[in-house]
Design a protein around this motif. Structure first.
Motif, PDB file in Angstrom:
ATOM      1  N   VAL A   1       1.924  -2.184   3.226  1.00 36.60           N
ATOM      2  CA  VAL A   1       2.224  -3.428   2.527  1.00 36.60           C
ATOM      3  C   VAL A   1       1.669  -4.589   3.339  1.00 36.60           C
ATOM      4  O   VAL A   1       1.923  -4.690   4.545  1.00 36.60           O
ATOM      5  CB  VAL A   1       3.745  -3.616   2.328  1.00 36.60           C
ATOM      6  CG1 VAL A   1       4.043  -5.008   1.770  1.00 36.60           C
ATOM      7  CG2 VAL A   1       4.292  -2.553   1.404  1.00 36.60           C
TER       8      VAL A   1
ATOM      9  N   ILE B   1       4.988 -10.719  -1.607  1.00 39.70           N
ATOM     10  CA  ILE B   1       4.501  -9.388  -1.941  1.00 39.70           C
ATOM     11  C   ILE B   1       4.717  -9.141  -3.430  1.00 39.70           C
ATOM     12  O   ILE B   1       5.838  -9.235  -3.922  1.00 39.70           O
ATOM     13  CB  ILE B   1       5.248  -8.307  -1.133  1.00 39.70           C
ATOM     14  CG1 ILE B   1       5.124  -8.589   0.362  1.00 39.70           C
ATOM     15  CG2 ILE B   1       4.720  -6.920  -1.443  1.00 39.70           C
ATOM     16  CD1 ILE B   1       6.016  -7.720   1.212  1.00 39.70           C
TER      17      ILE B   1
ATOM     18  N   GLN C   1      -1.077   0.152  -6.973  1.00 38.84           N
ATOM     19  CA  GLN C   1      -1.696   0.955  -5.923  1.00 38.84           C
ATOM     20  C   GLN C   1      -1.175   2.388  -5.952  1.00 38.84           C
ATOM     21  O   GLN C   1      -1.943   3.348  -5.808  1.00 38.84           O
ATOM     22  CB  GLN C   1      -1.401   0.333  -4.551  1.00 38.84           C
ATOM     23  CG  GLN C   1      -1.965   1.136  -3.388  1.00 38.84           C
ATOM     24  CD  GLN C   1      -1.442   0.669  -2.041  1.00 38.84           C
ATOM     25  OE1 GLN C   1      -0.579  -0.192  -1.966  1.00 38.84           O
ATOM     26  NE2 GLN C   1      -1.952   1.257  -0.967  1.00 38.84           N
TER      27      GLN C   1
ATOM     28  N   TYR D   1       2.956   3.991   1.624  1.00 37.25           N
ATOM     29  CA  TYR D   1       1.834   3.087   1.372  1.00 37.25           C
ATOM     30  C   TYR D   1       2.011   1.811   2.187  1.00 37.25           C
ATOM     31  O   TYR D   1       3.131   1.310   2.334  1.00 37.25           O
ATOM     32  CB  TYR D   1       1.753   2.729  -0.115  1.00 37.25           C
ATOM     33  CG  TYR D   1       1.557   3.925  -1.014  1.00 37.25           C
ATOM     34  CD1 TYR D   1       0.286   4.396  -1.303  1.00 37.25           C
ATOM     35  CD2 TYR D   1       2.650   4.594  -1.573  1.00 37.25           C
ATOM     36  CE1 TYR D   1       0.101   5.506  -2.124  1.00 37.25           C
ATOM     37  CE2 TYR D   1       2.473   5.693  -2.390  1.00 37.25           C
ATOM     38  CZ  TYR D   1       1.199   6.147  -2.665  1.00 37.25           C
ATOM     39  OH  TYR D   1       1.021   7.239  -3.470  1.00 37.25           O
TER      40      TYR D   1
ATOM     41  N   GLN E   1       1.845  -3.547  -5.836  1.00 36.13           N
ATOM     42  CA  GLN E   1       2.177  -2.369  -5.042  1.00 36.13           C
ATOM     43  C   GLN E   1       2.304  -1.137  -5.930  1.00 36.13           C
ATOM     44  O   GLN E   1       1.846  -0.047  -5.581  1.00 36.13           O
ATOM     45  CB  GLN E   1       3.487  -2.607  -4.276  1.00 36.13           C
ATOM     46  CG  GLN E   1       3.445  -3.768  -3.288  1.00 36.13           C
ATOM     47  CD  GLN E   1       2.394  -3.579  -2.204  1.00 36.13           C
ATOM     48  OE1 GLN E   1       2.119  -2.460  -1.785  1.00 36.13           O
ATOM     49  NE2 GLN E   1       1.802  -4.665  -1.752  1.00 36.13           N
TER      50      GLN E   1
END
Length: 456
Positions: free
Chosen positions: A196, A203, A211, A194, A208
């Motif tokens: 970033v 972050i 997702q 995935y 994350q």
């Protein structure tokens, strides 16, 4: 038609235990709803709420609730949220039980409090849809009131405009024999990358993971389920599939529990391809890899369609549970942009026996089975031996790949997005040249063969 709910006699013994102490008690009703039958699997008393930190003698001061009016809606709802993590797919918090001599349904103040608790619990369980906190298809919760005199159960519609309690009668039946569950096992593998994107404040690990869960749910929604390697009719009851597998000379009166069915989930190729291709300049990537071990239990007359929904719920609920626990354990949710490589290992799943089926808990790296027993004792009000906890369903993560990446990152600077795109461009040109050379050679070789054939 009056709604009927079945519960094992162990639940009756559990209620009698607290009623004999002549103390007010409140807890959760755990079970499963299918088109063929509603089954209760366990009653879990809500632990007493802590009202202060440890006192001088080193003991926690607990608030003892003496009546329905003193019950904290938030505390019961929080208990339901944590217990939901421990339930396999297809199992839900169906409502609450109350042990007291206080009249619950005819007392205006008590009944108003009951509905307030149910509404609050329904709202909290609805916050995260990936947890499947509330049983889909119904907005009704059960309320079981037990005293030394009577057992009364009613269903109440939550979040409705109905004034008052709006309770409907429920026929609650204690059965001498425990329900015979059909077990379905599967191992669902993840191996995805995935993108970033770094924001001003870093972050967010939670974002994350969110997702990942959303992408996993999309894939599961379109996946096709095979049972023991075969595609079954979705309307078939599970017990019919077991009968078809039995040899003709098998004893029809056998009392052996049905064997586990192995489930496989396949995502159609066309569904795995993105609808649109978008160029996105990223600051990094997440490689999400691992296997989720899933074991769900259903009433044997449940259909293949209901079994499929339970298996998919279990995988997503398990992912969401361990990601939430992992994020809650982090000191800082943000990963700083200057970090080159970061390894995250969410807790792994262990199975806890409850009667003839298994609930679950999660262990962080380095934790022993005894850690799971603390949660089981507090949240489920169960005393289970450490040897009974099954820890082999999922193995600890293999960190060898991460260790190699970490060593490379500590000695070399990672390429910038521009450098990475240039490298990919060069690789692409090289591959194109190779394809061109191969095609010329093939064409030339075919011309020679035709020429030789003409001469002959």
């Amino acid at each position: 038609m009056v709604r009927t709910v079945y519960a094992p006699e162990s639940c009756l013994q559990y209620l009698e235990q607290y009623a004999a102490q002549e103390k007010f008690g409140i807890g959760l009703i755990l079970g499963q709803i299918t088109d063929s039958r509603e089954n209760v699997i366990h009653l879990a008393r809500t632990p007493e709420e802590k009202v202060s930190d440890t006192i001088s003698e080193g003991e926690s001061l607990l608030e003892r609730v003496e009546s329905m009016a003193a019950v904290s809606e938030a505390w019961v709802a929080d208990h339901a949220k944590h217990v939901t993590r421990m339930l396999p797919g297809g199992m839900f918090v169906l409502g609450i039980f109350i042990t007291s001599e206080e009249e619950i349904f005819d007392n205006t103040n008590a009944s108003s409090k009951v509905k307030s608790v149910l509404n609050y619990m329904h709202k909290v369980l609805n916050v995260n849809p990936h947890m499947y906190g509330n049983c889909p298809g119904t907005n009704e919760k059960l309320v079981l009131h037990y005293s030394n005199k009577t057992v009364v159960c009613k269903s109440i519609e939550v979040n409705s405009a109905i004034k008052g309690l709006g309770a409907k009668p429920v026929d609650w039946k204690f059965t001498p024999k425990e329900c015979q569950w059909q077990r379905l096992d599967t191992y669902y593998e993840f191996d995805e990358v995935y993108p970033v994107l770094v924001k001003k404040n870093g972050i967010s690990v939670k974002d994350q993971f969110q997702q990942i869960v959303e992408e996993a749910q999309k894939a599961l929604e379109v996946s096709v389920m095979f049972i023991d390697g075969e595609l079954k009719d979705r309307s078939d009851p599970l017990d019919q599939l077991v009968k078809k597998k039995k040899p003709k000379n098998a004893k029809s009166a056998s009392t052996d529990p049905p064997k586990s069915m192995m489930v496989s989930l396949f995502v159609p190729f066309e569904s795995s391809m993105p609808e649109t291709v978008e160029y996105l300049e990223c600051d990094g990537s997440i490689h999400f890899s691992g296997v989720v071990a899933s074991s769900v239990f259903l009433y044997p007359k449940a259909t293949v369609k209901e079994a499929e929904a339970a298996v998919k719920q279990d995988i997503i609920r398990s992912l969401t549970s361990r990601f939430t626990m992992h994020c809650d354990a982090l000191i800082d949710d943000n990963l700083l942009p200057e970090e080159k490589v970061c390894f995250n290992e969410p807790p792994r799943r262990v199975l806890i026996p409850v009667g003839s089926l298994y609930l679950c808990d999660y262990l962080f790296p380095g934790e022993a089975p005894a850690e799971a027993l603390l949660s089981v004792r507090e949240l489920l009000d169960l005393h289970v031996a450490a040897a009974a906890v099954l820890c082999g369903a999922e193995t600890p993560a293999d960190t060898s790949e991460f260790d190699a990446l970490d060593r490379d990152a500590s000695t070399e600077e990672l390429a910038t997005p521009q450098e990475a795109s240039q490298a990919m461009y060069i690789i692409g040109i090289s591959v194109a040249l190779l394809v061109l050379v191969v095609s010329i050679l093939v064409h030339y070789y075919s011309d020679i063969r035709r020429a030789v054939g003409n001469v002959v």
